[in-house]
Design a protein around this motif. Structure first.
Motif: not given
Lengths: 475, 438
Positions: A346-351, A425-436, B10-15
């Motif tokens: 849930v955290l990953n999805a919301n981020y 780090h994987t989510l950030d990479k995916a976000i970066e790709v989508l923004e690109k 990292e979790k903290k940054q995400m929150l």
């Protein structure tokens, strides 16, 4: 790549069976096959190269990020496979005597107990082959339940318009009429529900959190209303990965449930299966379960046939070796790990959602559960670029696209489910790709309707495949 | 132990990015009444070493017999190591359904090859990519065979009893009426079939080799079906097709069955593989995924999921089946097995199973008090009547780490032999039978 048939060379072969001392027995010619057995003739080394190369042309979770919504493509721990490969599991017959397969029954029993604790059900069985098969089986139990009570007028199943296609299809397989109800703000519209609830309804099928990644906060009222008219509540557990250890479907008011062990409990998807359609129910439905179920008596395990059993839906006990993997996963995670998995899904999805909301339209704002949906209609209208094009462009960045064009109620939908096993780090990479990609859309420098550009294969001519179907070699 | 990757920092940054201070805030829509405040009543997580040790202990409670004479729908055949190895390659194992064809050509091509091999084995034109198992495939084939306004299906009593159970379940679901055809000398009775009222009948289902191992006269049944405008469905053991007449040769247009004998572990019943093969007229009625050949936009030969308009994700309540996840990895493994055994190997497996079974039958029926129940031709299973209790026989065999035949009744057993048994093993089995008698 050439087909294995095209690599076939006369009299090449791999496996040589052991020598035999048994003579040939005659059989009347009329029983014998006259046509050629057109299987490949190939040596072991060539066979190995063929399949090794094919596996390299197949993108799995082991290859990269796979945020395919509603599919829960989490990492599949290798220890699970080691457990399933134990000879004591892989080399036993389903027709063995009960006393010789006590370990197998223990696997079934222990999985049953653990998953009931997680879901708030009273009994769990594993005979259905996958989630949709468990839906079919549960609805069959519901049908039989009402028949046994002499209540023959319950012919309808209510399904929200955001549901997976398997729900209405499973209902039809049981001869039920499907009543689809429109969602309001992505969740069940209580007024619409009231309008369709009456004594002709057998059950409501609901996924909660639903396919939009939203938890239906009216859930207690919904199940109460359904029960008030004498109908039952069915829980599609496709999205259980959001709420394990947080809340139980049983407590929400559901009477029966299915789980996809190949999603939530990390057994690999195998390119489309096999899964396990775990089927759970409250005690009042136990008599209707597929036979046999496993019970425990004086420290030993036994098969038992429920009195009003719907009979069987597969020949034996379902995809047992997949269940072994799921149990291994359950033991590995344990009480805390299971909740931790859901929380981080849930955290990953919301981020991802929070970050992407700056670039994309969200049909539903606010927090999501383990998955979320973006609406790309504005890109289609403004630039002629569709959700499909964005997905195809993602392939160039070596990640699997999200689910597209689902749920049906969002037009240019992209549905992301990152799962808990991906790091920031994987989510950030995916976000970066989508923004690109969005920048590419806006700049118009690249014709995204032609993407992907760097993969070995380009877009497929699907019309050609369907118009003149070639579905086997040599026809 | 949850395979969560992200560190606390990292979790903290995400929150922070989300704008909250704890994960719990994300669950605000969950009613307080159902929000769990206590941890789940499960054991604590364990390391993978502990898990493996625990699972080993459980596995050891199952008995692996040195040799087995028990079949009845699940068979111990020899499986080349290369089959096990290749089918577990991680691209195949960890991918989803190949919706993105550009990056799934390996998976798609392997399914296309599987479909081709199944069609070749059965001498039919259409195969799907898989159904859950043999029993559910038989049920799906039954549904395919239904004709409008005719809701009755005749099924042979010599079909595997578990399959009959499944057929009855599916029939109850769809309000289909099932009528059984009697057996005569262990075979589907043609006399009984001819006496049936065919008024509302859609189709006839038989299994060959049937549950008792006997080879049915499928040709006559399929001719009878055609003469009476009925569909004929044959449930068939695919390994037998290395040797025996194929559905296609016998005029059957719809065949299905359990592909476990083609290289799948017995695995206490699964994962197995249900296959369906049919003539072209069923192309748009067959359930499940189908892979077709096409080209990409650069004209490169490629494969895609095709004819998806039949399926649930498009047709929803109008789809004939709800199947979504299937048995793709099992299909891959069977395809590898079929290629590994090849044209010659598959014939040899079939013929050796046949030879072993016939040798054993001869030897057993030479023992006083053991006789064949029915005389018909059989493939690799046959029924023996004994004067000794089957339980006693199986107990004696078990003491020698041999799994005895499948018990049909107090004095009746279904004996199975495959190529996995050597003459020494068979002779030992016969010796034990002889001694039990004394």
């Amino acid at each position: 790549m050439n087909l294995i048939f095209e690599k076939s060379i006369e009299n090449h072969r791999c496996t040589i069976l052991p020598k035999t001392d048994i003579a040939d027995y005659k059989i009347d010619d009329s029983y014998l096959r006259k046509t050629k057995v057109k299987l490949p003739e190939i040596a072991e080394v060539d066979l190995v190269r063929h399949y090794t190369n094919l596996s390299k042309k197949t993108f799995g979770v082991d290859n990269g990020f796979y945020p395919l919504g509603s599919c829960t493509m989490k990492y599949n721990p290798k220890v699970n496979d080691s457990c399933a490969a134990l000879r004591g599991f892989s080399e036993i017959s389903p027709n063995s005597d009960e006393e010789d397969v006590q370990g197998a029954l223990e696997v079934i029993w222990e999985s049953d107990r653990s998953l009931c604790e997680i879901t708030g059900m009273d009994k769990m069985v594993f005979q259905p082959g996958a989630g949709a098969h468990a839906e079919f089986t549960s609805l069959l139990m519901i049908k039989k339940y009402f028949h046994t009570k002499g209540d023959l007028n319950r012919t309808k199943i209510i399904i929200p318009d955001s549901a997976h296609g398997t729900n209405p299809a499973s209902a039809s397989m049981n001869g039920f009429n499907v009543i689809s109800i429109e969602s309001k703000n992505g969740i069940i519209d209580l007024e619409k529900l009231d309008q369709v609830l009456d004594e002709s309804v057998a059950a409501l099928m609901l996924t909660n959190p639903n396919t939009l990644g939203l938890y239906d906060k009216g859930i207690l009222e919904i199940t109460k209303k359904v029960h008030a008219c004498g109908a039952l509540c069915y829980y599609d557990g496709a999205n259980l990965n959001a709420i394990m250890g947080i809340c139980k479907p049983g407590a929400m008011g559901f009477d029966c449930i299915h789980l996809n062990l190949h999603k939530t409990f990390s057994t690999p998807h195998g390119g489309g299966g096999p899964g396990v359609g775990a089927l759970g129910c409250k005690s009042f439905l136990m008599d209707f379960l597929p036979t046999p179920i496993v019970i425990k008596e004086n420290e030993s395990f036994k098969f038992y046939k429920p009195v009003n059993s719907i009979n069987k839906v597969t020949a034996f006990y379902g995809n047992f070796l997949v269940l072994v993997r799921a149990l291994s996963y359950l033991k590995h995670l344990g009480s805390n790990g299971i909740r931790e998995a859901s929380e981080n899904a849930v955290l990953n999805a919301n981020y991802m959602k929070a970050k992407l909301s700056k670039t994309f339209n969200e049909p539903f704002s606010g927090y999501c559960m383990h998955e979320f949906v973006l609406d790309l209609s504005s890109f289609k209208e403004g630039y002629g670029i569709r959700a499909l094009d964005v997905c195809k462009r993602m392939l160039d960045f070596k990640m699997h696209p999200p689910t597209m064009y689902f749920p049906l109620i969002v037009h240019e939908a992209l549905m992301f489910e990152p799962t808990e096993t991906e790091g920031k780090h994987t989510l950030d990479k995916a976000i970066e790709v989508l923004e690109k990609i969005v920048n590419e859309i806006k700049s118009g420098n690249l014709d995204l309707t032609q993407a992907p550009f760097t993969t070995e294969y380009s877009r497929m001519d699907e019309v050609k495949a369907a118009r003149n179907p070639i579905i086997r070699y040599g026809n | 132990m949850s395979y969560v990757v992200t560190s606390e920092k990292e979790k903290k940054q995400m929150l922070e990015e989300i704008g909250i201070s704890s994960i719990e805030e994300l669950y605000k829509d969950i009613p307080k009444e159902v929000f769990l405040t206590e941890p789940l009543n499960l054991e604590e997580g364990k390391s993978e070493f502990e898990v493996l040790a625990e699972m080993r202990k459980i596995a050891q409670k199952n008995v692996i017999f040195d040799s087995t004479f028990r079949g009845a729908g699940s068979y111990r055949h020899l499986i080349p190591e290369v089959v096990k190895h290749l089918s577990s390659l991680s691209g195949f194992a960890t991918s989803y359904t190949p919706y993105q064809a550009e990056i799934s050509q390996g998976n798609l091509q392997s399914i296309f090859e599987y479909q081709s091999e199944i069609c070749n084995l059965c001498d039919l034109e259409v195969s799907n990519s898989s159904i859950y198992d043999g029993a559910s495939a038989s049920c799906e084939a039954l549904v395919m065979s239904l004709k409008r306004d005719k809701n009755k299906v005749l099924i042979s009593k010599a079909i595997h009893p578990n399959y009959i159970d499944a057929i009855k379940a599916y029939a109850f679901a769809r309000d289909i009426r099932i009528e059984e055809i009697d057996i005569e000398e262990g075979l589907t009775s043609l006399d009984n079939l001819k006496k049936k009222d065919l008024e509302s009948v859609s189709s006839i289902i038989v299994q060959s080799p049937n549950f008792y191992g006997l080879i049915e006269d499928v040709e006559s049944i399929s001719t009878f079906s055609k003469d009476n405008k009925l569909e004929c469905v044959e449930i068939v053991n695919p390994i037998s097709l290395g040797m025996l007449k194929t559905p296609g040769e016998m005029g059957v247009e719809l065949a299905c069955g359990e592909a476990q004998p083609l290289g799948l572990d017995q695995g206490f019943g699964g994962p197995y593989l249900g296959f369906i093969a049919a003539s072209n007229k069923y192309l748009r009625k067959i359930p499940g995924r189908i892979v077709g050949q096409t080209t990409d936009v650069n004209d490169k030969e490629a494969y895609v999921l095709t004819l998806q308009a039949r399926e649930q994700h498009i047709r929803r309540e109008k789809a004939s089946s709800s199947i979504c996840s299937n048995q793709a990895l099992s299909a891959l493994r069977c395809a590898i097995y079929m290629a590994a055994m090849g044209k010659q190997g598959i014939k040899e497996v079939a013929k050796r199973s046949f030879n072993n079974a016939h040798y054993a039958m001869e030897q057993i029926t030479n023992i006083d008090g053991f006789s064949r129940k029915w005389k018909g031709e059989f493939f690799h299973e046959f029924v023996i009547d004994t004067k000794v209790d089957v339980d006693l026989i199986n107990k004696a065999l078990k003491e020698n780490n041999i799994e005895g035949p499948y018990k049909l009744g107090k004095n009746e057993m279904l004996v199975c032999l495959t190529e996995a048994l050597s003459k020494t093993e068979i002779d030992k089995f016969i010796d034990i039978l002889r001694q039990v008698k004394k």
